[in-house]
Design a protein around this motif. Structure first.
Motif, PDB file in Angstrom:
ATOM      1  N   VAL A 298       0.851  -1.186   0.000  1.00  0.00           N
ATOM      2  CA  VAL A 298       0.000   0.000   0.000  1.00  0.00           C
ATOM      3  C   VAL A 298       0.884   1.231   0.000  1.00  0.00           C
ATOM      4  N   ALA A 299       0.591   2.124  -0.913  1.00  0.00           N
ATOM      5  CA  ALA A 299       1.406   3.339  -0.984  1.00  0.00           C
ATOM      6  C   ALA A 299       1.132   4.201   0.234  1.00  0.00           C
ATOM      7  N   ALA A 300       2.206   4.557   0.939  1.00  0.00           N
ATOM      8  CA  ALA A 300       2.038   5.532   2.013  1.00  0.00           C
ATOM      9  C   ALA A 300       1.716   6.872   1.383  1.00  0.00           C
ATOM     10  N   PRO A 301       1.024   7.760   2.116  1.00  0.00           N
ATOM     11  CA  PRO A 301       0.725   9.067   1.517  1.00  0.00           C
ATOM     12  C   PRO A 301       2.019   9.817   1.176  1.00  0.00           C
ATOM     13  N   ASP A 302       1.959  10.543   0.092  1.00  0.00           N
ATOM     14  CA  ASP A 302       3.135  11.267  -0.373  1.00  0.00           C
ATOM     15  C   ASP A 302       3.524  12.335   0.637  1.00  0.00           C
ATOM     16  N   PRO A 303       4.692  12.163   1.287  1.00  0.00           N
ATOM     17  CA  PRO A 303       5.065  13.142   2.323  1.00  0.00           C
ATOM     18  C   PRO A 303       5.565  14.457   1.746  1.00  0.00           C
ATOM     19  N   TRP A 304       5.742  14.550   0.451  1.00  0.00           N
ATOM     20  CA  TRP A 304       6.378  15.717  -0.145  1.00  0.00           C
ATOM     21  C   TRP A 304       5.373  16.695  -0.749  1.00  0.00           C
ATOM     22  N   GLY A 305       4.094  16.471  -0.458  1.00  0.00           N
ATOM     23  CA  GLY A 305       3.077  17.318  -1.067  1.00  0.00           C
ATOM     24  C   GLY A 305       3.419  18.797  -0.920  1.00  0.00           C
ATOM     25  N   GLY A 306       3.478  19.532  -2.032  1.00  0.00           N
ATOM     26  CA  GLY A 306       3.782  20.948  -1.978  1.00  0.00           C
ATOM     27  C   GLY A 306       5.274  21.249  -1.921  1.00  0.00           C
ATOM     28  N   ARG A 307       6.094  20.215  -1.765  1.00  0.00           N
ATOM     29  CA  ARG A 307       7.533  20.457  -1.696  1.00  0.00           C
ATOM     30  C   ARG A 307       8.242  19.617  -2.756  1.00  0.00           C
ATOM     31  N   GLU A 308       7.689  19.652  -3.965  1.00  0.00           N
ATOM     32  CA  GLU A 308       8.191  18.761  -5.005  1.00  0.00           C
ATOM     33  C   GLU A 308       9.652  19.041  -5.353  1.00  0.00           C
ATOM     34  N   ALA A 309      10.020  20.329  -5.366  1.00  0.00           N
ATOM     35  CA  ALA A 309      11.396  20.661  -5.742  1.00  0.00           C
ATOM     36  C   ALA A 309      12.378  20.044  -4.747  1.00  0.00           C
ATOM     37  N   GLU A 310      11.996  20.129  -3.491  1.00  0.00           N
ATOM     38  CA  GLU A 310      12.810  19.534  -2.430  1.00  0.00           C
ATOM     39  C   GLU A 310      12.905  18.023  -2.630  1.00  0.00           C
ATOM     40  N   ALA A 311      11.734  17.439  -2.989  1.00  0.00           N
ATOM     41  CA  ALA A 311      11.687  15.992  -3.189  1.00  0.00           C
ATOM     42  C   ALA A 311      12.622  15.581  -4.309  1.00  0.00           C
ATOM     43  N   VAL A 312      12.609  16.357  -5.378  1.00  0.00           N
ATOM     44  CA  VAL A 312      13.451  16.013  -6.518  1.00  0.00           C
ATOM     45  C   VAL A 312      14.919  16.065  -6.101  1.00  0.00           C
ATOM     46  N   GLU A 313      15.261  17.070  -5.335  1.00  0.00           N
ATOM     47  CA  GLU A 313      16.655  17.216  -4.896  1.00  0.00           C
ATOM     48  C   GLU A 313      17.071  16.032  -4.029  1.00  0.00           C
ATOM     49  N   ARG A 314      16.184  15.672  -3.088  1.00  0.00           N
ATOM     50  CA  ARG A 314      16.455  14.547  -2.203  1.00  0.00           C
ATOM     51  C   ARG A 314      16.507  13.249  -3.029  1.00  0.00           C
ATOM     52  N   GLY A 315      15.564  13.156  -3.982  1.00  0.00           N
ATOM     53  CA  GLY A 315      15.495  11.949  -4.803  1.00  0.00           C
ATOM     54  C   GLY A 315      16.762  11.759  -5.597  1.00  0.00           C
ATOM     55  N   LYS A 316      17.297  12.835  -6.090  1.00  0.00           N
ATOM     56  CA  LYS A 316      18.519  12.732  -6.882  1.00  0.00           C
ATOM     57  C   LYS A 316      19.643  12.138  -6.028  1.00  0.00           C
ATOM     58  N   ARG A 317      19.695  12.593  -4.784  1.00  0.00           N
ATOM     59  CA  ARG A 317      20.731  12.075  -3.902  1.00  0.00           C
ATOM     60  C   ARG A 317      20.502  10.601  -3.586  1.00  0.00           C
ATOM     61  N   VAL A 318      19.247  10.267  -3.310  1.00  0.00           N
ATOM     62  CA  VAL A 318      18.950   8.868  -2.961  1.00  0.00           C
ATOM     63  C   VAL A 318      19.241   7.971  -4.160  1.00  0.00           C
ATOM     64  N   TYR A 319      18.786   8.419  -5.327  1.00  0.00           N
ATOM     65  CA  TYR A 319      18.950   7.622  -6.547  1.00  0.00           C
ATOM     66  C   TYR A 319      20.420   7.301  -6.781  1.00  0.00           C
ATOM     67  N   HIS A 320      21.260   8.357  -6.696  1.00  0.00           N
ATOM     68  CA  HIS A 320      22.663   8.135  -7.028  1.00  0.00           C
ATOM     69  C   HIS A 320      23.501   7.680  -5.840  1.00  0.00           C
ATOM     70  N   GLY A 321      23.119   8.155  -4.650  1.00  0.00           N
ATOM     71  CA  GLY A 321      24.006   7.926  -3.524  1.00  0.00           C
ATOM     72  C   GLY A 321      23.587   6.779  -2.637  1.00  0.00           C
ATOM     73  N   LEU A 322      22.250   6.667  -2.391  1.00  0.00           N
ATOM     74  CA  LEU A 322      21.820   5.687  -1.404  1.00  0.00           C
ATOM     75  C   LEU A 322      21.398   4.387  -2.066  1.00  0.00           C
ATOM     76  N   ALA A 323      20.460   4.508  -3.034  1.00  0.00           N
ATOM     77  CA  ALA A 323      19.964   3.296  -3.687  1.00  0.00           C
ATOM     78  C   ALA A 323      20.957   2.806  -4.733  1.00  0.00           C
ATOM     79  N   GLN A 324      21.855   3.673  -5.150  1.00  0.00           N
ATOM     80  CA  GLN A 324      22.916   3.279  -6.084  1.00  0.00           C
ATOM     81  C   GLN A 324      22.351   2.679  -7.367  1.00  0.00           C
TER      82      GLN A 324
END
Lengths: 251, 174, 321, 621
Positions: C151-177
């Motif tokens: 079940v998808a948890a509710p999107d915690p980034w609502g209204g802060r998409e730019a922040e989400a993208v920035e964090r996602g970029k780090r996770v994509y390349h740095g954490l999830a590799q």
């Protein structure tokens, strides 16, 4: 309501539109004449007080016959003969003059199947069956301003590649190869349809034609070639089985 | 009254002759279309018979042709005699033709010349099977007339023979 | 003249008899009794109806036998699924488990983008029979049941998409590799080094030579599967943030894409979803070319000297030597 | 053959032949009327009964095909919305909405039913049977039992077709043209398509039996004096159509035979593509199909032309203008119709030479058709038209046929056809010709011959109430289809909104659908009129329309043997407004009406048709 021809993005589409317009004009006039004649006959030559008896004639006199034949012949010459002359010229000069010897033409092998289109271009080296062939599903990418030369085959049933914005279509038939050429005159995204009933999901068999300016097309081609190579598309069997698609001789 | 009695059947006979000719014309169109299909397929094939097709048993088919020819001749003979045996012979020969054709189909199917094995087998099977139905129809009519064939039946039978010979020549020999 | 009608009437029963007795090769035999599929008893009538629906819409590609070798299948760029395997790519269950009916519905009704699996207009009322029939092809369904839904948890980034993208970029390349061995990278090597060090404390000192392209991976389907390049390929399972979240959280069945749910916190999964979505938005735009250009033209990067040099350089990635 | 068996018992009818001599003279026995309900009404060999049976069969299937058209229009107006009222009943499994599979089956069966099982039985089977012997002065068809077999073969065909609705995988879905390879096992694995093939074959067998009968009847059984050039144009229509039927239905039968072998025995005549080992050819099917299919268009329309040519003359109270030219035009169309079929295949990549030849030939066919059309106008000109219901329907046909015929030019032209082929323009075009024109001709024929068929008049008032909404909505629907096709919409799309460029057409599609519902609803007026008149209509006199063809010389409905005495024909069928008749207090002369002194008016006209009463005794033999 919105009843217009689809946007014309092609080199020769205006010729088709011209023929259609010419026909609409001439047949419209002919029909108008008939209608007027018919209305007069219905309104004035009907049975009513003072007109109880028709003019008795079998219309077999030479004069009657000459008149009938003359009108039929004039119509035939005015509409049919001019039309055939015009069409024959356009066919031999444009639509049926395939760019066989044109090195500039982009050659595409189209495979139709229930219910999608596969397009294969030769890739940067210009030869089919090599590792850099670009295969796309449902999307035909072409450069603007170059003749696009398609050869079509079908895997299963008869389909018909329909390009409304280019005013043309051609069937894709299992067991034989058909061909078509056209040229995009402007960049944009245009729809490809299937015009021949090809089964339950015939209406779903939609494709997209993306015309790009030459430079953009080049970039796209390089990117797509990489993608196709990574994916190993060159190993995909094409519709023509082993005999290959004959690009040298006419068909 | 006697004059009338002799002319009415004659007129009826003529009616039927006209009808039969039209019917045979239609049937001829049917076989012509089938043969046209064969001609087109053959013209399109790069080699004919298609590569890998075993040789066609022309001899067996020729034997069947002779049987059908004999049946036709017997039927003609039956018209000029009051005896029953020529008509019965014709019926027997016609039936024999059908049996032999069935045997031929079995043999062809066993040697990769049956339907679905290749173009030559397809063509022969379709044409000969459809022709056999017409022979069968002729036999049924012959049976319905209790082996007293009308002249029109012999015309029909001639037609069926000619169609078969054309099929034989076109498919088996050429 | 009546005799001429005779052959026609004679042919009729013959014709009907022969017509009725051909059954496509490989198709399941007629259903006579109920079959238990995924723990549910399915009536034979439903399965027969499912067979009809399947034949109308699915047969050209997936074939009468469900083996993905229908008449139209050969040469398809994404080969049609072999339904006998009981392995399915897109479902909101942990990768490798059997999908729930809702997942079948989603795939059939919305299609798999960029493939010949279109969005079919099978009527809602006929879907269930079709799904049960599809399950019938795979023996797995007779012993196993569908997996637990993710079940998808509710999107915690609502209204802060730019922040989400920035964090996602780090996770994509740095954490999830993600770009280590499968997906293309969308950041410079220096960035990746920095992200990785920031989020995991590990130093990425070596990159594969084709870092900016995807790598074809083995799959359970007998073919190599190329992970999508988000700025160029369509995403099979859909490209809304929800679709992308689902694909990340559940993984892609039968492929190298694992289940990320409970591996990373939901906040990060959603952040990656937003980031991937931002890459998808670049498709066919000049920005995609610009990004590509920037990555191609990045200065040659070599790993910083071994850790003894300094422990707290968490500054920008391009703070190279 | 069997007519003789029946006639042997009959009395020689000593005076049946009349004075003219010839084949009917003294030789045509009056066959006894059969006894028993079954023999009289079900398995009758009487051409009038068989004609009525064909008519009822055709009208029932017309209703079925019409309902299918309404369902198709519903889907195009409201894609994916459950069908109101009947949805649950017809499409219960799909939740009352039309699924793509059902839609495909709907348009396939709509086309099949309308062409093979509605229009063919109504016009050719129904009116052909009923009219031919009566109009040429014969007691029955040449082969009454063959006629019986023809009807029951058709009935068997309808049974097989109906059966296809109830088999696994449902009815056929390959379109009414059943193009291979979609109609082979590759695209249509179900039994339904096989049953379709069988049904079409049986239908063709029925047509050929009818054709053999019609041609023989016309050649052999014309009344004394009924020369070919004195036959009503209706008879010419049926005669020429039968010739086309006898020649080209067998070609379709051949295609069906091969398709049947492909489907049942696994041959590969039409199969190609991935599964093929040797070479089949799907285009071969198209050649065979259209070799039949284009003449089929004329097979259907020529009887309508004949009927309309006669009726226009009858109700304009004026001889048919240029009778001989009309006949020559009909013959010309028949000949040309056999060599133009390739225009259905311009987009199959045929060779340029072939394509241009077919284009030119197709254009040439517009010469005889325009002659025919001009003759209709000539008939109306300076007439004294009576605007009866049949006349209104005929005039409606003249209009729709004009539009339909002219739009044919667009499709005959290769360049325009590249764009318009397989779009709704084609649908609009052939519906104007095959649906609108044939429907109007069928209604004209029904209103005209109903008194003769059933002995009662149909209501003129209801007839006019039927005509106007029908005519208007018909034209809105089919001209709307032309427009939709002009805007580029392909045929046979379940949901056109899949294509972006077609989305703006939805309002027009809705409008067309509404017009189609009006068209469907206005047929209820006809149904009411038909059944009300059947039981309650005013008793029909012998000759309610005051015209001179032979069927109006006998009682309404005619007795079993049609004519007590075989009439002797002395003049053509269209002697209306004849000056010589003035002396008799009427404006028409019957074809068999005794010697009338040729008047001076007639002579000045230079007419050759009003030949001297006893001039021709050309025998049928």
């Amino acid at each position: 309501m919105h009843i217009v021809l689809p946007h014309d993005a092609s080199l020769d589409g205006h010729l088709v539109d011209g023929v259609i317009g010419y026909l609409t004009l001439t047949t419209g006039l002919a029909f108008l004449a008939v209608l007027v004649f018919l209305l007069i006959a219905i309104v004035f030559h009907r049975e009513r007080a003072g007109r109880t008896r028709a003019h008795h004639t079998h219309g077999n006199r030479p004069r009657d016959r000459a008149l009938t034949f003359a009108v039929a012949l004039v119509m035939f010459v005015a509409i049919d003969v001019t039309l055939v002359a015009r069409t024959a010229g356009e066919l031999s000069g444009r639509f049926w003059r395939y760019p066989d010897g044109d090195p500039n033409a982009l050659r595409v092998e189209v495979t139709a199947r229930q219910w999608s289109w596969t397009f294969r271009t030769a890739g940067p080296d210009g030869r089919f069956g090599t590792g850099d062939d670009v295969v796309t599903l449902g999307e035909l990418d072409v450069p603007v301003g170059r003749p696009i030369y398609l050869k079509l085959r079908s895997r299963d049933v008869v389909h018909s590649l329909y390009l409304p914005s280019f005013r043309t279509k051609i069937d894709a038939i299992p067991g034989s190869t058909t061909r078509l050429w056209f040229q995009a005159q402007e960049a944009g995204r245009f729809e490809i349809g299937c015009a021949q009933h090809c089964g339950v999901s015939h209406y779903k068999m939609r494709g997209l034609l993306i015309a790009r300016p030459e430079g953009e097309y080049h970039d796209w081609l390089a990117r797509a070639e990489t993608d196709s190579r990574l994916r190993g598309d060159a190993a995909l069997p094409v519709a023509g089985e082993a005999d290959g698609w004959d690009w040298e001789t006419g068909r | 009254m006697t004059a009338a009695a002799s002319t009415v059947p004659r007129r009826r006979e003529l009616d039927r002759a006209v009808g039969l000719l039209i019917f045979l014309g239609a049937t001829a169109m049917l076989f012509a279309a089938l043969l046209l299909a064969y001609a087109i397929l053959r013209a399109e094939a790069p080699v004919w018979p298609p590569a890998g097709t075993p040789p066609f048993p022309r001899g067996a088919a020729a034997a069947n042709t002779v049987v059908l020819l004999a049946a036709t001749l017997a039927l003609r003979a039956a018209r000029s005699t009051d005896r029953r045996w020529p008509a019965l012979a014709a019926a027997a020969l016609g039936a024999a033709f059908l049996v032999l054709q069935a045997a031929l189909w079995r043999r062809l199917a066993a040697t990769h010349l049956g339907p679905s094995a290749g173009a030559l087998g397809d063509v022969f099977f379709a044409l000969s099977a459809f022709h056999a139905l017409h022979v069968l129809a002729g036999l049924v009519v012959l049976a319905a007339t209790r082996a007293r064939p009308a002249r029109l039946l012999t015309i029909y039978w001639d037609f069926v023979l000619i169609v078969w010979i054309v099929i034989y020549v076109a498919v088996c020999l050429l | 003249m009546k005799a001429r009608g005779v052959p026609v009437f004679l042919m009729l029963p013959l014709v009907l008899a022969t017509a009725a007795c051909r059954r496509p090769a490989g198709a399941p035999p007629p259903f006579t009794g109920p079959v238990t599929l995924g723990g549910r008893a399915i009536a034979p009538a439903a399965l027969e109806h499912g067979r009809e629906v399947y034949t109308h819409y699915c047969r050209p590609c997936h074939g009468d036998a469900g083996d993905g070798k229908g008449t139209s299948a050969a040469g398809l760029q994404t080969p049609p699924r072999d339904l006998r395997l009981g392995v399915y790519k897109f479902a909101a269950v942990p990768a490798g488990q059997l999908p729930r009916d809702a997942d079948f519905v989603r795939t059939i009704r919305h299609g798999l983008h960029g493939t010949a699996m279109l969005a079919w207009d099978v009527p809602e009322a006929e879907l269930d029979d079709l799904i049960q029939y599809i399950k019938y092809f795979a023996p797995r369904w007779r012993t196993e049941s569908a997996g637990e839904a993710i079940v998808a948890a509710p999107d915690p980034w609502g209204g802060r998409e730019a922040e989400a993208v920035e964090r996602g970029k780090r996770v994509y390349h740095g954490l999830a590799q993600c770009a280590v061995a499968c997906h293309p990278a969308y950041a410079t090597k220096a960035e990746i080094y920095a992200f990785s060090k920031e989020l995991t404390g590990m130093e990425v000192r070596q990159f594969r030579p084709d870092l900016y392209f995807a790598v074809a991976k083995d799959s359970d389907y007998g073919v190599k599967i190329l992970p999508p390049d988000f700025t160029f390929n369509e995403l099979r399972g859909g490209d809304t943030p929800e679709d992308i979240y689902r694909a990340i959280a559940a993984g892609i069945g039968g492929t190298a894409m694992p289940t990320w749910k409970n591996v990373l916190p939901d906040t990060d999964l959603w952040a990656m979803a937003h980031y991937v979505r931002s890459l998808v938005a670049l498709r066919d735009s000049p920005e995609a070319g610009a990004l590509e250009q920037r990555l191609r033209d990045q200065p040659a990067w070599s790993p910083p000297p071994p850790p003894d040099a300094g422990a707290d350089t968490d500054g920008a990635g391009d703070a190279g030597p | 053959m069997t007519a003789t068996d029946q006639s042997q018992g009959g009395d020689a009818g000593g005076d049946a032949g009349g004075p003219g001599g010839g084949p009917g003279d003294g030789l045509e026995e009056i066959p006894p009327e059969p006894a028993g309900f079954l023999r009289r009404h079900v398995f009758s060999t009487d051409h009038k009964v068989i004609g009525r049976q064909f008519l009822f069969l055709g009208l029932s299937f017309l209703a079925v095909g019409g309902v299918m058209a309404m369902l198709i229009r519903w889907q195009l107006a409201r894609p994916g919305v459950p069908v109101p009222v009947v949805g649950g009943l017809l499409f219960g499994r799909a939740g009352g909405l039309i699924s793509p599979a059902a839609y495909t089956a709907l348009f396939t069966m709509h086309g099949t039913i309308m062409i093979f099982f509605a229009v063919t039985p109504i016009l050719i089977g129904g009116f052909g049977n009923f009219c031919l012997p009566l109009l040429i002065g014969a007691r029955d068809m040449a082969f009454p039992r063959l006629n019986l077999a023809s009807f029951w073969t058709m009935a068997a065909a309808t049974a097989v077709l109906t059966a296809s609705f109830f088999v696994p995988l449902g009815p056929p879905q390959a379109g009414w043209t059943a193009y291979a390879t979609l109609s082979t096992a590759i695209g249509a694995p179900g039994v339904g398509q096989t049953l379709w093939v069988v049904a079409i074959y049986l239908n063709g067998a029925s047509s050929v039996m009818g054709a053999v009968n019609y041609i023989t009847t016309v050649i052999r059984l014309r009344a004394p004096g009924m020369t070919y050039l004195r036959m009503p144009l209706t008879v010419w229509g049926f005669f020429l159509t039968s010739i086309l039927n006898a020649l080209f239905v067998p070609v379709l039968a051949a295609a069906m035979v091969l398709l049947f072998f492909d489907r049942v025995f696994g041959t590969q005549f039409f199969v190609a593509g991935t599964t093929v080992g040797a070479g089949g050819d799907p285009i071969l099917y198209q050649h065979l199909f259209w070799l039949f299919g284009h003449p089929e268009v004329y097979i259907l329309i020529i009887p309508a032309w004949g009927i309309v040519s006669d009726l226009l003359s009858f109700f304009a109270r004026k001889p048919a203008f240029g009778y001989r030219v009309t006949v020559a035009a009909l013959v010309g169309v028949v000949i040309l119709s056999t060599v133009v079929y390739g225009h259905h295949m311009f987009t199959t990549g045929m060779s340029p030479l072939l394509g241009e030849s077919f284009m030119v030939l197709t254009m040439i066919i517009s010469v005889p058709t325009s002659l025919l059309f001009l003759n209709w106008l000539g008939t109306l000109w300076r007439g004294a038209s009576r605007m009866t219901t049949p006349m209104l329907f005929c005039l409606g046909l003249v209009f729709t046929f004009g539009v339909g015929g002219l739009t044919g030019l667009y499709l005959a032209d290769v360049v325009a056809d590249m764009y318009l082929h397989d779009t709704y323009f084609v649908v609009g075009h052939f519906h104007l010709i095959m649906a609108a024109a044939l429907l109007l001709a069928s209604f004209a024929a029904i209103y005209f011959w109903f008194p003769k068929m059933f002995g009662r008049m149909m209501s003129e008032a209801l007839g006019k109430w039927h005509f106007w909404p029908t005519f208007v909505s018909l034209n809105v629907v089919f001209m709307g289809q032309l427009l939709i096709g002009y805007a580029g919409m392909q045929r046979r799309l379940y949901d056109p909104s899949v294509y972006e460029f077609l989305r703006p057409l939805l309002p027009l599609n809705r409008f067309i659908s509404r017009a189609a519902y009006v068209l469907g609803a206005s047929q209820l007026i006809f149904v009411v009129n038909f059944f009300w008149s059947l039981f309650r209509g005013q008793k029909a006199p012998k000759n309610p329309w005051a015209v001179g063809t032979l069927e109006w010389t006998v009682a309404s409905p005619p007795p079993h043997h049609n004519f007590d005495r075989i009439p002797v024909v002395v003049r053509g069928p269209h002697e209306l407004g004849h000056p010589a008749a003035r002396a008799l207090g009427k404006d028409w002369l019957g074809q068999d009406e005794g010697p009338v002194r040729p008047s001076a008016d007639n002579a000045t006209d230079g007419s050759t048709d009003g030949s001297p009463p006893d001039g021709s005794t050309e025998g049928a033999a």
